[in-house]
Design an enzyme around this catalytic site. Structure first.
Site, PDB file in Angstrom:
ATOM      1  N   GLU A 251     -26.461 -36.351 -56.018  1.00 52.88           N
ATOM      2  CA  GLU A 251     -27.745 -36.982 -55.658  1.00 52.88           C
ATOM      3  C   GLU A 251     -28.916 -36.097 -56.099  1.00 52.88           C
ATOM      4  OE1 GLU A 251     -27.788 -38.309 -51.544  1.00 52.88           O
ATOM      5  OE2 GLU A 251     -25.668 -38.848 -51.616  1.00 52.88           O
TER       6      GLU A 251
ATOM      7  N   GLU B 229     -21.979 -36.532 -45.200  1.00 53.70           N
ATOM      8  CA  GLU B 229     -22.812 -35.776 -44.251  1.00 53.70           C
ATOM      9  C   GLU B 229     -22.217 -35.656 -42.841  1.00 53.70           C
ATOM     10  OE1 GLU B 229     -26.789 -37.368 -44.339  1.00 53.70           O
ATOM     11  OE2 GLU B 229     -26.983 -37.073 -46.488  1.00 53.70           O
TER      12      GLU B 229
HETATM   13  C1  XIL Z   1     -31.101 -42.952 -48.974  1.00 53.75           C
HETATM   14  C2  XIL Z   1     -31.712 -44.008 -49.884  1.00 53.75           C
HETATM   15  O1  XIL Z   1     -32.206 -43.384 -51.037  1.00 53.75           O
HETATM   16  C3  XIL Z   1     -32.796 -44.750 -49.149  1.00 53.75           C
HETATM   17  O2  XIL Z   1     -33.272 -45.844 -49.927  1.00 53.75           O
HETATM   18  C4  XIL Z   1     -32.273 -45.269 -47.798  1.00 53.75           C
HETATM   19  O3  XIL Z   1     -33.314 -45.844 -47.078  1.00 53.75           O
HETATM   20  C5  XIL Z   1     -31.642 -44.157 -46.997  1.00 53.75           C
HETATM   21  O4  XIL Z   1     -30.642 -43.523 -47.779  1.00 53.75           O
HETATM   22  N1  XIL Z   1     -28.251 -38.771 -48.628  1.00 53.75           N
HETATM   23  C6  XIL Z   1     -27.444 -39.806 -48.994  1.00 53.75           C
HETATM   24  C7  XIL Z   1     -28.039 -41.061 -49.518  1.00 53.75           C
HETATM   25  O5  XIL Z   1     -26.211 -39.648 -49.021  1.00 53.75           O
HETATM   26  O6  XIL Z   1     -27.277 -42.191 -49.205  1.00 53.75           O
HETATM   27  C8  XIL Z   1     -29.444 -41.241 -49.002  1.00 53.75           C
HETATM   28  O7  XIL Z   1     -30.005 -42.377 -49.634  1.00 53.75           O
HETATM   29  C9  XIL Z   1     -30.265 -40.004 -49.262  1.00 53.75           C
HETATM   30  C10 XIL Z   1     -29.686 -38.821 -48.556  1.00 53.75           C
END
Ligand code: XIL
Length: 352
Positions: free
Chosen positions: A262, A157
């Protein structure tokens, strides 16, 4: 207001119990297995607490998936909580589980502005000191997992939706070069590891995606090691099929491995009022899952790194974290029963 919430909760519960799951027990079919049907790896992001304490969760992960991403325990603040302390016990537990069950581990993530620990945020030093900090972090982590974690989301990101670089301490202290340095450091530490850039929102095929693709082109031209593109795919059910198909095509044009890293499909539309799940949404969600898997199947085989869902059951989704939403974004319901989305994915994968 309280009554509305209560009624909504009650109706949701009835709906979930009766209509939303796909009931294999009432048919002669045995529940199919995602990883057996799919020609590419099927991953789940897993939470360490669930893995430890919830046998249903753990068994479902073992049964259906052949790739694992740690939802949180490999992030910067988890593995490097203070300057001279590295902590790998939680992550090692996930690795041990993966090894026992012949699963691939995808590393997530070496650098994400949202997972900087407090000590990094208050770190004082010149540019060289910051580069050293970055190098030490990346190389210690990558070397620890060498041979076990074969692929990494190196940078997560880093771009804005407008195609610029997001403000972060790394950009501020090192400059735009921090991204390629992260890739170079990771490659030095484990030349066999596959290195990914990972981001959300690319499925809209807008300025952000093109900025990422330009970076990839530039990296390839200059010999910066990069092997894969992670598209997070935290998508809403209303995202059009055409966009999803276009996004896969454009991503494949990069020539890199493509990981849907994801995936989950929100049905909630960010509605402020109490939200109610219903059968129509459940069907639409199933169709959208199907579209995603079909569109992914159309990219060249050698670029298919796999599809990973961001967690397992509806209750575990980060979309429902802090009790803020009552979303139903996953392929399995709160009781880990397969939903119509699961059935749709199996059908999509079985199509030639
Ligand atoms: C999120 C997790 O799911 C949560 O448990 C944590 O509190 C924050 O991070 N993009 C990403 C992931 O790359 O690492 C994120 O995961 C969600 C958004």
């Amino acid at each position: 207001m309280r009554y509305i919430l209560l009624i909504t909760f009650f109706l949701n519960t009835i709906f979930i119990a009766n209509a939303q799951t796909f009931d294999y027990s009432s048919s002669s079919e045995t529940p199919p297995v995602l990883k057996s049907v799919a020609p590419f790896p099927i991953g789940a992001a897993v939470g360490i607490k669930h893995m430890r304490n919830n046998p249903r969760y753990r068994n479902l992960v073992k049964e259906q998936f052949n790739s694992i991403t740690a939802e949180n325990v490999m992030k910067f603040k988890a593995v490097h909580p203070s300057e001279h302390v590295f902590k790998f016990d939680n992550a090692d537990e996930i690795i041990a589980f993966a090894e026992e069950n012949n699963m691939r581990v995808h590393g997530h993530t070496l650098l994400w502005a949202m997972s900087n620990p407090a000590w990094v945020r208050s770190y004082q030093g010149d540019k060289t000191a910051w580069k050293n900090l970055l190098k030490t972090h990346i190389q210690t982590v990558v070397k620890h997992f060498k041979g076990k974690v074969r692929s990494w989301d190196v940078v997560n990101e880093a771009f804005t939706d407008g195609g610029g670089l997001k403000k972060s301490i790394w950009l501020q202290k090192i400059g735009p070069e921090y991204i390629e340095l992260a890739f170079r450091y990771a490659h030095e530490a484990d030349p066999d590891a596959l290195l990914f850039y990972n981001d959300y929102g690319q499925e809209y095929v807008g300025k952000k995606m093109y900025a990422i693709l330009n970076m990839i082109k530039d990296f390839k031209k200059r010999g910066v090691p990069i092997h894969g593109l992670g598209m997070q795919m935290h998508i809403p059910v209303r995202l059009s099929d055409a966009k999803i198909q276009q996004a896969m095509k454009v991503a494949a044009g990069s020539g890199l491995l493509i990981h849907l890293s994801e995936l989950e499909i929100s049905v909630k539309h960010q509605m402020p009022k109490p939200f109610m799940m219903n059968e129509q949404l459940s069907r639409q969600q199933a169709e959208k899952y199907k579209t995603v898997f079909r569109a992914y199947s159309s990219i060249p085989k050698k670029q298919q790194f796999g599809i990973t869902t961001w967690n397992v059951g509806d209750a575990d989704s980060y979309r429902n974290s802090k009790g803020r939403n009552h979303d139903h974004p996953m392929m399995f319901d709160t009781q880990y029963r397969p939903k119509p989305a699961f059935k749709a994915v199996i059908d999509a994968l079985k199509q030639p």
